[in-house]
Structure formats: structure tokens, C-alpha cells
Scaffold this motif. Structure first.
Motif, short mmCIF file in Angstrom:
data_model
loop_
_atom_site.label_atom_id
_atom_site.label_comp_id
_atom_site.label_asym_id
_atom_site.label_seq_id
_atom_site.Cartn_x
_atom_site.Cartn_y
_atom_site.Cartn_z
N TYR A 297 -5.79 8.21 10.58
CA TYR A 297 -5.46 7.95 9.19
C TYR A 297 -6.68 8.19 8.29
N LYS A 298 -7.86 7.87 8.82
CA LYS A 298 -9.08 8.11 8.04
C LYS A 298 -9.22 9.59 7.70
N TYR B 233 -6.58 -2.38 7.62
CA TYR B 233 -5.84 -1.55 6.65
C TYR B 233 -5.42 -0.24 7.31
N ILE B 234 -6.36 0.41 7.98
CA ILE B 234 -6.07 1.68 8.64
C ILE B 234 -4.96 1.50 9.67
N ILE C 157 -7.15 10.67 4.87
CA ILE C 157 -7.68 10.33 3.54
C ILE C 157 -8.70 11.38 3.09
N LYS D 114 -2.66 -0.76 9.82
CA LYS D 114 -1.38 -1.02 9.17
C LYS D 114 -0.80 0.28 8.61
N MET D 115 -1.66 1.03 7.93
CA MET D 115 -1.18 2.23 7.25
C MET D 115 -0.65 3.26 8.24
N GLU D 116 -1.38 3.44 9.36
CA GLU D 116 -0.94 4.52 10.24
C GLU D 116 0.38 4.19 10.94
N HIS E 246 0.82 -1.22 0.00
CA HIS E 246 0.00 0.00 0.00
C HIS E 246 0.85 1.26 0.00
N MET E 247 0.26 2.30 -0.55
CA MET E 247 0.93 3.60 -0.53
C MET E 247 0.43 4.41 0.66
N TYR E 248 1.35 4.81 1.52
CA TYR E 248 1.02 5.66 2.67
C TYR E 248 0.56 7.03 2.16
N PRO F 119 1.95 7.07 15.77
CA PRO F 119 1.22 7.18 14.51
C PRO F 119 0.39 8.46 14.44
N VAL F 120 0.05 8.82 13.21
CA VAL F 120 -0.77 10.00 12.99
C VAL F 120 -2.11 9.82 13.72
#
Lengths: 706, 64
Positions: free
Chosen positions: A236-237, B36-37, A240, B39-41, A155-157, A232-233
Motif C-alpha cells: 500500500y505504501k 493505517y497501512i 501512495i 487497514k487500508m490495504e 479513510h479513502m482507499y 491485499p495489494v
């Protein structure tokens, strides 16, 4: 799973970092110089290359494209391969990208002081450099997309999304705004004229801020802030939603730079509405950044890196709230053309870009040099100098902007302008200019401390040129899926989707403005410039007069009283490029034609203070000494003709003769009034142009110069 | 502007495109996979598998 070994190229990161620091110092030094010229015009040194009009584009270009640009590339070349667990696509392309970009900067640093400019803000560079920028940008794009394609991470961050949107949008902006027809190697005319040129330019200008100063930095924020905070941020949602709504909305807002101008009303309203909507995604991003530090605020007290980042994100929040407010027509009526706008952009540039860059470099350099920062204390001093510098800078500019605007608009009991002399309003704010230069100097000293600190850090450590790493390859079926359908594979697909998203807004604004004739009502009495006036106009562009003088009278009583009839769209149809300007350090010039005698202009250009005591304008004695270069005149007429300016066929043969005739009339008038003016000097052409400005629609046109 | 045939449909199309755009994002966000969220964060801060120097954490962290 077998792990694959590879390495990260840290050398390119170091190189871009050093370039950013070096050009940052240069760009800000020029900034302090031009800030000082505004209260001490002697600092123009009567040298053409050092005058404000030529130095100001150098300052903006150096800071935006050299300081910020190189910092973006440093951050991307560091974060991109690490997020994708692969090495950069091609080391050779990285090197071409690096050296090509530095050559472009050097070309800009040489050509802008020489007066080779298109006059379009933040796109001043002439056409050969424009082509070079396009080529290097493509190199950067291939390198980035190539890296994404051969990634080991499925996946692309979100940071990478921002990088992709940056690349594709800047490409579109640069190409569309740079359409120009060359006259010679160093001179070209914009393909668009007047209102259309203004719309394209500010669609570009606004989105250059969006996609060169904002989206890449948001990408960097989403990578380096979690890194520095080691968490972490926040959501993440949210990131987006932040991404898609930001790139969708931003592109529409360009016309807010042209409120109350001759641009059609519907386009102005569109700009305002979308600007207000932009608050939502911008603040979503800011909140996401700040809340990433939840539970770690104690460390912000200790860690200068986090301090820089917190202030950067806060400055982003302030600037993106202020921007929409400035887009409200009633606020814009006060703020536009004043120092308020200068304050606004510097909160963004010094706070958001400058401080995030500092935080990133303080984090990055010790990492790739495998050492600790040389002095944490010095970084803290830098932080406070920078913050204090911004406070001085911004508060002085807010004060002077509002004060001067209110003076422009002030009427007395008799219904007359309280300050009919523009200069009077300038002299009132000179103390603010001094404070501003002081603030800028503080900020620059902070930057110099950073350079010293980082240089010491580099010397103490040793660059890990190729940092070893290893990662599992992508699952086989994933890999096949992508390599078989790489065109529809995610990066390209993603690039196309973001392209479509950003194009929508631009298309909606452009198509009606270009196709609908009624948007720009033509005025029968508006005629093309004479050859001499055209040459004078090119001198106006060369000297960068548009950096301080607008050519746009807004439909306010305070402006029509001061300058004359407000400006109509139809008056600019032959203006390739448009010269509306964005800042009134001096008065508007759209109706200056016929206002003063030729002699006044002659003496004023020789020494502005002889005509306007206390004027801050630099003297232009070389215009009186230089012989006007008319070797390109026929060519210029031809180029204008192919752009649709209705000169009669074969007029290029007659142009030089007409030019001489008109020049002699003006020279004779000057001689009669006692100045020994030769008709072949540059000053004659400039006077011809200034006397022509805005007179076409007057009932009784002044014809003596034509 | 009135000279264009069917100009009145433009604003309606714009509004529909606009609303659809945000509805799609909203639906996506509501349905997105939690894994997914997650993992991504964590992607930027996850420990790099193997580093030739041990310096992945905070710059000023006290070395224990």
C-alpha cells in the motif's frame, strides 16, 4: 454501535457495462473497417461519411470515450460506494450522468462522419458537444464528491485518489483545450494558433492518455485486482508513492509528441526528461499489481479473470517503458509519423484498457447478477483470441513502422533519396496492413464472445438492483469534524491538492510559450490566408486530411530532400487550429504549394490512382460536384480577426468578392488544361489552399493563385 | 528567454519544488502509521458486513 442499513445501486453498474460493451463492438468494428481501407481503398465506398479521414476520429473517440469511458464509470459506480460503505450520492444524478454520456456519444457518432470536427486529436467534437461534455462531467463530479462526503469509512482507499485525480485533471484538460470561438452552431476556430495550439493540444492529448486511459484504470486495478485475487495489494505504501509521483510527473511530458517540431527546444527537452522519469512510477505501479499475485500464480492458470488482469498489467508495463524510449530524440526521429506509434497505442488500448475491462466485467457481472459466469471456457477462448490478435497487430505495425521509416531515410551512393517516391514506401508495407487488420479482427471476435458470454450470464441470473448492506456510521467526533468543516474536509482538500500538483507542469510549459515572443520568431513574409484558401482549409479539416498527412517538415536531411525547407514556428502564426498531424500514411504537405499544377490536384482528388498508381488514398469525387458554401465566409473572417489574424477592418464585406476572383483564376487555369471546372465548386477552394501551403517563406513566391 | 528578468532563478525554483515534493512523500512513507497501512490495504477485500448473497470470495471457489 448501531449499524445503519443502506443499499448499493447495481443497476447503474449494469447499464454502464452494457453501454461499454455495445460501443466497444461498434468502435472496434470501425477500427477493423479503417484498417482494411488501408490495403483496400475500395472500402471507402466513395461515400463521404465512410472515408478514412472521417472514420478514424470516430474509431478513436468511440474506443476512448465510449468503450473505455463507460467501463470506467461502471467500475467507479461499483467500487466507490463499496469502499466508502455508503450509497451513491444521488440516483438521479447517476441516471443523468448515464444518459447524458450516451447522448454525447450518439452526437459524436453522427457529427464526426458528417465532417463536423475541430481536427484536434481526441478532441474532435465541435463546441456544443464540448459544452455538453463539461456539464455531464460536472454531474459526475458532484455525484462522486457527494458520495465521498457522506461516507461511513473514515479513510479513502488509494483507488479513490486515482478517481479524484482523474476527475479534476480531465476537467482542466478538456476546458483548456476546448477554448474555441464559434463561427456557427457546427463550426469553430481554436483560440490558439500554430505552435501554441500544438503545445496545448499535445498537453491535452498526452494527458488524456494519462488521466482517461491510465489513472482511472489504475484505480480500477487497485480495487478489482485484489478483489479477483482475494488478497491485499502487494504494498500500500508503494501505491501512495505511485499515485503522487505519477500525477506529478505525467503532466510535464506532453511536448514529447512534438520532438523535432517547430516547438522551442527547451520545451522539447523538458518533455523528454520527464518522460524518462515517468518510468519509475509507472513500473512501481506495474510491480505492485503483479506482486499482488505473489503466492497465487497457480490460480492464474485456472482463472481467466486473473489471466486478463496479468496481461493487462504487463501491457501497461510494456507501454510505459516504450513511451519514455519513444521520447528519446534519436528513437523518436525514427518512430514519429510511422506505424510504430500506432503499435504503441494499441498495446496500451488493447492490452491495458481492453484486457483490464474484460477481467473486470467477467468478475463484476456474475456478482451483481448473483450467478456464475455462463462459460469459463469461452472466456478462456476470448483471452487467447485477444492475446493472439494483439501479437499479430503489434508485430505487424512495429515491422511496418521501422521498415517504412528506414526507407524514408535511405540515401543511395549518389547521395540521393533511395525511395524518392513516397508511395513506393507505402506499397512495401501493404502486407503488414493486411496482417494488422487480421489481428484486429481476432481481437474483435474475442470481444464478441465476451458480449455473448456476459449476455448469457445476465439472462441466467437476476440483477440485484439494490444490494442491501449495512455498516457502522463514522465516529461522532469524526463526523462533526467533517460536517463542520466540509470545505476543508478531506475530499475537497484532496481534490485541490491534486489540482495544484497537476497544474505545476502545465504552467511551467505554457507561460513562457505564450508570453515570450522570441519563442516564436515572426516571419515578415507570412501572410493570412485568402478567403478562398481559408475555405479550402476548412474542407481539409472536414475531410480529416490531417489524419494521414502531416504539415511539419522536420529538420532532417532526408526530409528537406524529400519535402523542402524544414518548418519554422513563424509559419504557423495564423493557423487556427494547427494541422501538423501525427501520422504520415501519405506524404507531408507543408511544402506542397506550387509543387504540382492545379490540374494534377484536380485529377488526383477525383481519383488518386490516376496520378499515383497504387495509391491508398480514397477518391473525393464529391469535392468536384459540391458547390462551395460561402455563406459563412464573412463571419469566418470576422472570427479570425477577433483571434488576432490581421485582416484589414471591414474586410469581411470584401471577402466574398476576393474569393470569387481567386476562384475564377484557378477555374480558368483548369479549363485551359481541358477539365470543365466551375469556379464555385469545393475542389477550387481546396486546390487554392494546397497551392498556398508553405510558400510564404520561399524567395520567389508563386503568386498566380493569389 | 533571456529577455525575462531573473529567468535564471526559474530552474532553481523548479528543482527545489521537485526535490521537496519527493522528500515530503518519502518522509510521509517512513513515518506513516503501520496500522493505517494494514487497514487500508485490506479495505477492498474485507468481508462486507452483511450481504444478501453469499458470494464474496473467488468466483470459481469450490463451495464446501
Amino acid at each position: 454501535m448501531q449499524l445503519e442499513k443502506f443499499s448499493y445501486d447495481n443497476k447503474i453498474v449494469r447499464d454502464f457495462t452494457i453501454a461499454s460493451l455495445v460501443f466497444g463492438v461498434v468502435g472496434m468494428l470501425v477500427g477493423v473497417l479503417i484498417a482494411s481501407q488501408l490495403f483496400a481503398p475500395e472500402l471507402n465506398f466513395s461515400i463521404p461519411f465512410l472515408t478514412f479521414g472521417r472514420m478514424r476520429p470516430l474509431h478513436t473517440n468511440a474506443v476512448i470515450f465510449a468503450f473505455v469511458g463507460n467501463a470506467i464509470f461502471a467500475g467507479i459506480y461499483y467500487s466507490l460506494p463499496r469502499l466508502l460503505k455508503t450509497q451513491i450520492f444521488s440516483t438521479l444524478l447517476s441516471r443523468i450522468h448515464f444518459w447524458g454520456w450516451q447522448l454525447i456519444i450518439v452526437a459524436a457518432a453522427i457529427s464526426l462522419p458528417l465532417g463536423l470536427t475541430t481536427s484536434k486529436e481526441y478532441a474532435e467534437l465541435e463546441w456544443p458537444i464540448d459544452i455538453a461534455i463539461t456539464l455531464i462531467w460536472v454531474v459526475f463530479g458532484i455525484n462522486m464528491i457527494g458520495t465521498i462526503i457522506k461516507r461511513r469509512e473514515k479513510h479513502m482507499y488509494v483507488a479513490i485518489w486515482f478517481y479524484i485525480a482523474t476527475w479534476v485533471t480531465v476537467a482542466v484538460l478538456h476546458i483548456v483545450n476546448s477554448f474555441e470561438l464559434p463561427v456557427s452552431l457546427f463550426k469553430s476556430y481554436s483560440l490558439y494558433a500554430g505552435v501554441q495550439d500544438a503545445l496545448v493540444q499535445w498537453w491535452y492529448g498526452h494527458n488524456a492518455v494519462a488521466f482517461f486511459l491510465t489513472t482511472p484504470y489504475l484505480g480500477l486495478m487497485y480495487y478489482f485486482l485484489p478483489k479477483a485475487a482475494n488478497r491485499p495489494v502487494y504494498s500500500y505504501k508503494l501505491s501512495i508513492v505511485h499515485f503522487w509521483s505519477l500525477i506529478f510527473l505525467y503532466i510535464w511530458a506532453g511536448p514529447h509528441h512534438l520532438l523535432y517540431s517547430a516547438l522551442p527546444d527547451w520545451a522539447q527537452s523538458l518533455g523528454t526528461v520527464f518522460s524518462i522519469m515517468l518510468i519509475a512510477p509507472s513500473w512501481g505501479g506495474m510491480i505492485n499489481g503483479l506482486l499482488t499475485l505473489r503466492g497465487a500464480w497457480d490460480r492464474v492458470r485456472e482463472d481467466p479473470i486473473l489471466k486478463f488482469m496479468v496481461v493487462a498489467v504487463t501491457a501497461y508495463g510494456m507501454a510505459t517503458f516504450e513511451g519514455p524510449m519513444l521520447s528519446l530524440k534519436n528513437v523518436n526521429a525514427i518512430a514519429h509519423f510511422t506505424d510504430w506509434i500506432v503499435a504503441h497505442v494499441h498495446v496500451g488500448a488493447l492490452g491495458w484498457n481492453g484486457f483490464l475491462t474484460a477481467g473486470m466485467f467477467y468478475w463484476l457481472i456474475p456478482k451483481i447478477f448473483k450467478t456464475e459466469l455462463y462459460s469459463k471456457k469461452m472466456a478462456n477462448v476470448h483471452f487467447w483470441l485477444g492475446t493472439l490478435g494483439m501479437v499479430f497487430y503489434a508485430s505487424a505495425m512495429y515491422w511496418s513502422g521501422v521498415a517504412q521509416s528506414l526507407m524514408w531515410k535511405q540515401f543511395n551512393d549518389m547521395g540521393m533519396l533511395q525511395y524518392p517516391n513516397f508511395l513506393e514506401t507505402v506499397l512495401q508495407i501493404v502486407p503488414m496492413y493486411i496482417i494488422r487488420a487480421f489481428g484486429g479482427t481476432l481481437y474483435l471476435v474475442g470481444i464478441l464472445l465476451m458480449v455473448y458470454n456476459l449476455a448469457k450470464t445476465m439472462m441466467a441470473g437476476k440483477l440485484v438492483a439494490n444490494e442491501e448492506a449495512e455498516a457502522a456510521p463514522m465516529h461522532k467526533e469524526e463526523k462533526e469534524k467533517i460536517s463542520h468543516r466540509w470545505l476543508e474536509g478531506k475530499p475537497i482538500y484532496f481534490l485541490l491538492v491534486s489540482l495544484v500538483v497537476v497544474l505545476i507542469g502545465g504552467i511551467v510549459e505554457f507561460i513562457p510559450t505564450f508570453l515570450v515572443k522570441s519563442n516564436i520568431p515572426t516571419i515578415a513574409s507570412v501572410k493570412p490566408y485568402t478567403p478562398l484558401e481559408l475555405e479550402g482549409r476548412d474542407l481539409y479539416i472536414r475531410e480529416g486530411c490531417n489524419n494521414c498527412h502531416s504539415q511539419l517538415v522536420r529538420p532532417f536531411r532526408s526530409e528537406t530532400e524529400r519535402y523542402g525547407e524544414y518548418s519554422k514556428a513563424g509559419e504557423y502564426v495564423y493557423d487556427h487550429p494547427f494541422l501538423w498531424g501525427s501520422k504520415r500514411t501519405g506524404p507531408d504537405l507543408h511544402r506542397v504549394g506550387g509543387k504540382y499544377p492545379n490540374l494534377w490536384h484536380y485529377l488526383h482528388m477525383e481519383d488518386p490512382r490516376s496520378m499515383s498508381p497504387g495509391s491508398l488514398m480514397p477518391p473525393y469525387p464529391w469535392l468536384i460536384e459540391n458547390t462551395l458554401d460561402i455563406s459563412l465566409t464573412p463571419n469566418k473572417i470576422n472570427v479570425m480577426r477577433s483571434l488576432g489574424v490581421p485582416y484589414p477592418e471591414g474586410y469581411d464585406n470584401q471577402a466574398t468578392d476576393d474569393l470569387m476572383k481567386q476562384a475564377e483564376v484557378i477555374a480558368l487555369d483548369l479549363q485551359k488544361n481541358g477539365v470543365p471546372a466551375d469556379p464555385d465548386k469545393e475542389i477550387i477552394a481546396l486546390i487554392a489552399y494546397l497551392q498556398r501551403l508553405g510558400i510564404d517563406i520561399k524567395a520567389k513566391p508563386v503568386t498566380e493563385n493569389r | 528567454m533571456q529577455s525575462i528578468d531573473g529567468i535564471s532563478v526559474y530552474p532553481i525554483i523548479s528543482l527545489v519544488v521537485f526535490v521537496l515534493f519527493f522528500v515530503v512523500i518519502l518522509v510521509w512513507m517512513l513515518k506513516v502509521d503501520k496500522k493505517y497501512i494494514k487497514k487500508m490495504e485490506n479495505l477492498p477485500i474485507e468481508k462486507e458486513e452483511k450481504n444478501n448473497f453469499n458470494n464474496t470470495g473467488d468466483l470459481y471457489e469450490k463451495k464446501v
